[in-house]
Motif scaffolding. Structure first.
Motif, PDB file in Angstrom:
ATOM      1  N   PHE A   1      -4.258   8.306  -4.379  1.00  0.00           N
ATOM      2  CA  PHE A   1      -5.496   9.036  -4.134  1.00  0.00           C
ATOM      3  C   PHE A   1      -4.940  10.606  -4.143  1.00  0.00           C
ATOM      4  O   PHE A   1      -3.913  10.870  -3.760  1.00  0.00           O
TER       5      PHE A   1
ATOM      6  N   GLY B   1      -6.272  14.956  -4.461  1.00  0.00           N
ATOM      7  CA  GLY B   1      -7.423  16.056  -4.361  1.00  0.00           C
ATOM      8  C   GLY B   1      -6.837  17.241  -4.939  1.00  0.00           C
ATOM      9  O   GLY B   1      -5.976  17.587  -5.191  1.00  0.00           O
TER      10      GLY B   1
ATOM     11  N   ARG C   1       0.775  -1.167   0.007  1.00  0.00           N
ATOM     12  CA  ARG C   1      -0.108  -0.113   0.133  1.00  0.00           C
ATOM     13  C   ARG C   1       0.990   1.143   0.042  1.00  0.00           C
ATOM     14  O   ARG C   1       1.552   1.544   0.817  1.00  0.00           O
TER      15      ARG C   1
ATOM     16  N   ARG D   1       2.994   6.868  -8.120  1.00  0.00           N
ATOM     17  CA  ARG D   1       2.797   8.144  -8.715  1.00  0.00           C
ATOM     18  C   ARG D   1       3.493   7.961 -10.308  1.00  0.00           C
ATOM     19  O   ARG D   1       4.026   8.898 -10.797  1.00  0.00           O
TER      20      ARG D   1
ATOM     21  N   MET E   1       0.934   5.441  -2.309  1.00  0.00           N
ATOM     22  CA  MET E   1       0.370   6.219  -3.380  1.00  0.00           C
ATOM     23  C   MET E   1       1.204   6.169  -4.600  1.00  0.00           C
ATOM     24  O   MET E   1       2.382   6.492  -4.384  1.00  0.00           O
TER      25      MET E   1
ATOM     26  N   TYR F   1       2.167  16.577 -10.833  1.00  0.00           N
ATOM     27  CA  TYR F   1       1.798  15.149 -11.366  1.00  0.00           C
ATOM     28  C   TYR F   1       2.584  14.588 -12.628  1.00  0.00           C
ATOM     29  O   TYR F   1       2.278  13.714 -13.174  1.00  0.00           O
TER      30      TYR F   1
ATOM     31  N   SER G   1       7.783  11.550  -0.151  1.00  0.00           N
ATOM     32  CA  SER G   1       7.012  12.262   1.160  1.00  0.00           C
ATOM     33  C   SER G   1       6.993  11.144   2.129  1.00  0.00           C
ATOM     34  O   SER G   1       6.202  11.145   3.056  1.00  0.00           O
ATOM     35  N   ARG G   2       7.406   9.750   1.738  1.00  0.00           N
ATOM     36  CA  ARG G   2       7.530   8.592   2.630  1.00  0.00           C
ATOM     37  C   ARG G   2       8.789   8.465   3.599  1.00  0.00           C
ATOM     38  O   ARG G   2       8.814   7.376   4.082  1.00  0.00           O
TER      39      ARG G   2
HETATM   40  C1  LIG Z   1      -6.937  12.527   1.886  1.00  0.00           C
HETATM   41  C2  LIG Z   1      -5.765  12.393   1.133  1.00  0.00           C
HETATM   42  C3  LIG Z   1      -5.431  13.290  -0.052  1.00  0.00           C
HETATM   43  C4  LIG Z   1      -4.075  13.372  -0.586  1.00  0.00           C
HETATM   44  N1  LIG Z   1      -4.232  14.106  -1.693  1.00  0.00           N
HETATM   45  C5  LIG Z   1      -2.984  14.096  -2.512  1.00  0.00           C
HETATM   46  C6  LIG Z   1      -2.740  14.909  -3.643  1.00  0.00           C
HETATM   47  O1  LIG Z   1      -3.634  15.926  -3.723  1.00  0.00           O
HETATM   48  N2  LIG Z   1      -1.562  14.830  -4.375  1.00  0.00           N
HETATM   49  C7  LIG Z   1      -0.557  13.971  -3.991  1.00  0.00           C
HETATM   50  O2  LIG Z   1       0.272  13.817  -4.855  1.00  0.00           O
HETATM   51  N3  LIG Z   1      -0.720  12.965  -2.958  1.00  0.00           N
HETATM   52  C8  LIG Z   1      -1.950  13.025  -2.220  1.00  0.00           C
HETATM   53  N4  LIG Z   1      -2.036  11.997  -1.130  1.00  0.00           N
HETATM   54  C9  LIG Z   1      -0.991  11.292  -0.829  1.00  0.00           C
HETATM   55  C10 LIG Z   1      -0.034  11.441   0.206  1.00  0.00           C
HETATM   56  O3  LIG Z   1       0.649  12.503  -0.052  1.00  0.00           O
HETATM   57  C11 LIG Z   1       0.318  10.177   0.513  1.00  0.00           C
HETATM   58  O4  LIG Z   1      -0.493   9.207   1.104  1.00  0.00           O
HETATM   59  C12 LIG Z   1       1.492  10.375   1.949  1.00  0.00           C
HETATM   60  O5  LIG Z   1       2.608  11.269   1.339  1.00  0.00           O
HETATM   61  C13 LIG Z   1       2.150   9.009   2.319  1.00  0.00           C
HETATM   62  O6  LIG Z   1       2.543   8.325   1.383  1.00  0.00           O
HETATM   63  P1  LIG Z   1       1.754   6.873   1.070  1.00  0.00           P
HETATM   64  O7  LIG Z   1       0.503   6.889   1.126  1.00  0.00           O
HETATM   65  O8  LIG Z   1       2.563   6.538  -0.385  1.00  0.00           O
HETATM   66  O9  LIG Z   1       2.425   6.108   2.111  1.00  0.00           O
HETATM   67  C14 LIG Z   1      -3.177  12.228  -0.566  1.00  0.00           C
HETATM   68  C15 LIG Z   1      -3.616  11.421   0.439  1.00  0.00           C
HETATM   69  C16 LIG Z   1      -4.811  11.338   1.431  1.00  0.00           C
HETATM   70  C17 LIG Z   1      -4.884  10.295   2.345  1.00  0.00           C
END
Ligand SMILES: Cc1cc2nc3c(=O)[nH]c(=O)nc-3n(C[C@H](O)[C@H](O)[C@H](O)COP(=O)(O)O)c2cc1C
Length: 198
Positions: free
Chosen positions: A141, A143, A10, A14, A12, A68, A180-181
């Motif tokens: 995800f 926003g 799990r 890219r 996010m 993005y 970001s992680r």
């Molecule tokens: C509610 C929510 C909104 C988010 N919005 C964005 C976003 O607009 N752009 C983006 O690049 N990542 C977005 N993220 C991803 C977060 O940056 C990411 O979950 C966080 O850095 C942790 O990384 P991981 O999910 O890969 O563990 C969002 C995550 C959540 C839960």
């Protein structure tokens, strides 16, 4: 896939390969909505599935390129499946004004401890992201501050329907390094999990 394996994968993503997904696979992922919990079984969560390439490109443009795009590829546009996850507050007020609920709350609508419509739509969002991983796919995800207007215009959302954001699903591309992680940014576990009391 075992839950622990899903959890380990799990993140996010890219980067996505633009290959289309099989309709049955898309249906299985969107179908998790049937297993999503909701306060009072109000069922206020919803999904708009978008696969049309031109529409996905319009969404990507509206979200802006700067976050993005890497090496000329935009991962929002590349993701072959977009799922806009939304909440509908009005359905909760209607449900909690039904007789069985009013009987439990003394004839007045419950005092909402937190907006359950967003709680439930957030839980739905997580189910969708995990279901994609279970299919061997990647998900993310994102926003946008103006997403209500964007999705109203591009997808015709009804007035009551408030989008939480956009789930992206597809085969994993080569994701850029995870910025970001970074472990250095991780808060200590004891700051997050409290035992017996805060
Ligand atoms: C509610 C929510 C909104 C988010 N919005 C964005 C976003 O607009 N752009 C983006 O690049 N990542 C977005 N993220 C991803 C977060 O940056 C990411 O979950 C966080 O850095 C942790 O990384 P991981 O999910 O890969 O563990 C969002 C995550 C959540 C839960």
């Amino acid at each position: 896939m075992d839950f622990r394996d899903i959890l380990a994968r799990r993140r996010m993503h890219r980067a996505f390969l633009p290959d289309p997904l099989a309709p049955e696979q898309i249906d299985r992922i969107a179908g998790v909505i049937r297993r999503a919990p909701s306060g009072g079984f109000s069922q206020g969560g919803s999904i708009v599935v978008v696969t049309d390439r031109e529409k996905r490109e319009q969404i990507a443009r509206a979200f802006g390129d700067e976050h993005y795009s890497t090496d000329g590829r935009n991962f929002i546009a590349d993701a072959p499946v977009h799922m806009v996850i939304s909440a509908n507050e009005a359905l909760y007020h209607a449900r909690y004004n039904e007789a069985d609920k009013l009987a439990a709350t003394g004839g007045v609508e419950v005092t909402w401890p937190v907006p359950y419509w967003f709680v439930d739509a957030g839980a739905l969002m997580m189910l969708v992201l995990l279901a994609a991983i279970d299919e061997g796919l990647a998900s993310a995800f994102v926003g946008h501050p103006d997403q209500k207007r964007i999705f109203d215009e591009l997808l015709g959302l009804p007035e009551d329907v408030v989008p939480l954001g956009l789930a992206l699903i597809g085969k994993a591309g080569d994701s850029p390094p995870i910025g970001s992680r970074l472990r250095s940014r991780q808060r200590p576990l004891d700051d997050l999990v409290h035992r017996e009391r805060w």
